[in-house]
Design an enzyme around this catalytic site. Structure first.
Site, PDB file in Angstrom:
ATOM      1  N   GLU A  53       0.882  -1.031   0.307  1.00 44.81           N
ATOM      2  CA  GLU A  53       0.261  -0.137  -0.185  1.00 44.81           C
ATOM      3  C   GLU A  53       1.290   1.685  -0.057  1.00 44.81           C
ATOM      4  O   GLU A  53       1.503   1.487   1.279  1.00 44.81           O
ATOM      5  CB  GLU A  53      -1.382   0.016   1.468  1.00 44.81           C
ATOM      6  CG  GLU A  53      -1.376   1.155   1.322  1.00 44.81           C
ATOM      7  CD  GLU A  53      -2.643   1.092   2.939  1.00 44.81           C
ATOM      8  OE1 GLU A  53      -2.731   2.398   3.525  1.00 44.81           O
ATOM      9  OE2 GLU A  53      -2.852   0.384   3.250  1.00 44.81           O
ATOM     10  N   ASP A  64      -4.415  10.623   9.115  1.00 45.92           N
ATOM     11  CA  ASP A  64      -2.844   9.544   9.490  1.00 45.92           C
ATOM     12  C   ASP A  64      -2.621  10.428  10.889  1.00 45.92           C
ATOM     13  O   ASP A  64      -2.581  11.589  10.790  1.00 45.92           O
ATOM     14  CB  ASP A  64      -1.650  10.395   8.516  1.00 45.92           C
ATOM     15  CG  ASP A  64      -2.541   9.811   6.495  1.00 45.92           C
ATOM     16  OD1 ASP A  64      -2.792   8.671   6.705  1.00 45.92           O
ATOM     17  OD2 ASP A  64      -1.721  10.736   6.087  1.00 45.92           O
TER      18      ASP A  64
END
EC number: 4.2.1.20
Length: 269
Positions: A53, A64
């Protein structure tokens, strides 16, 4: 049109046949620089990741955690451009035969042009996109072009989603459903949230083919625990930290260590 055969789904099924399930490894493109990020992705594949990924650095990464944010900010500061993602995929695919998904927020894809982005991704050898901030009902253009080009579309399922929305995600997704283990941002957790197991069960009720758990998985033990109910485990922060602190060599050792969790004896059911 011939039916799309997902390389990602095939890799996960192979991992389930050979071990307890798949390890999916995340790294941002361009961290700490483009060449090292390519070497790091290759090392990750060679050290036990079944699917890669690769993150497209973005200036407003709502999902994030701090370690990944810092890494993507460094990549952007070094002059990251979207074209670097396709270059990185070409170079990684020339070295290892592991499917590569791009994790990207939707705005950069839209700015680049959805069809143009999808075509360049396919031409580079990419397998599809993980899109954390777009839902299937808002993704008609991406669904159409991904079907035309045979690219996987990985949508996210969260514990807060209604059964109706989970059903929509299951029907629209190819490859695997990205099963969010906790609400909030990515990062390591001392304990995996029980919500992940319950969410995976709800996805099974909706007919999901493959469900992989991400957000908060950082040890071999947590991988083994996730594979007790899911088809794959997604690890990001632990790998980004290893690359930051000890380069490609430390990363490779960390991937080997965490990948051991895919071969752990199954817990009694």
């Amino acid at each position: 049109m011939t039916e799309h055969v997902s390389q990602v789904a095939s890799a996960i099924r192979a991992a389930k046949r050979e071990r307890n399930g798949a390890l999916i490894g995340y790294l941002p493109v361009g961290f700490p620089d483009l060449d090292t990020s390519v070497d790091a992705a290759i090392a990750m594949a060679e050290s036990g990741a079944d699917v890669l990924e690769l993150g497209l650095p973005y200036s407003d990464p709502v999902m994030d955690g701090l370690i990944i944010q810092e890494a993507t900010q460094r990549s952007l500061a070094n002059g990251f451009r979207v074209a670097h993602v396709f270059e990185a995929i070409r170079r990684v695919r020339a070295a290892v035969d592991v499917p590569i998904l791009v994790m990207t927020y939707w705005n950069p894809v839209m700015q680049y042009g959805v069809e143009r982005f999808a075509r360049e991704l396919a031409e580079a050898g990419g397998s599809g996109l993980i899109t954390p901030d777009i839902t299937p009902d808002a993704a008609a253009e991406w669904i159409a072009v991904s079907e035309e080009l045979g690219l996987d579309r990985v949508f996210l399922a969260a514990p807060s989603s209604s059964d109706e929305r989970l059903g929509m995600v299951v029907r629209a997704t190819t490859g695997f459903v990205y099963t969010v283990s906790t609400m909030g941002i990515t990062g390591e957790r001392a304990q995996l949230d029980a919500a992940a197991r319950s969410l995976t069960e709800r996805l099974r009720e909706q007919g999901v083919d493959l469900a992989c758990v991400g957000i908060g998985i950082s040890t071999a033990e947590q991988v083994a625990a996730a594979l007790d109910y899911a088809d794959g485990a997604i690890v990001g922060t632990a790998f980004v930290r290893a690359l930051r602190d000890g380069g490609v060599e430390r990363l490779a050792a960390t991937v080997r260590e965490i990948a051991a969790g895919t071969r752990a004896p199954s817990a009694p059911r």
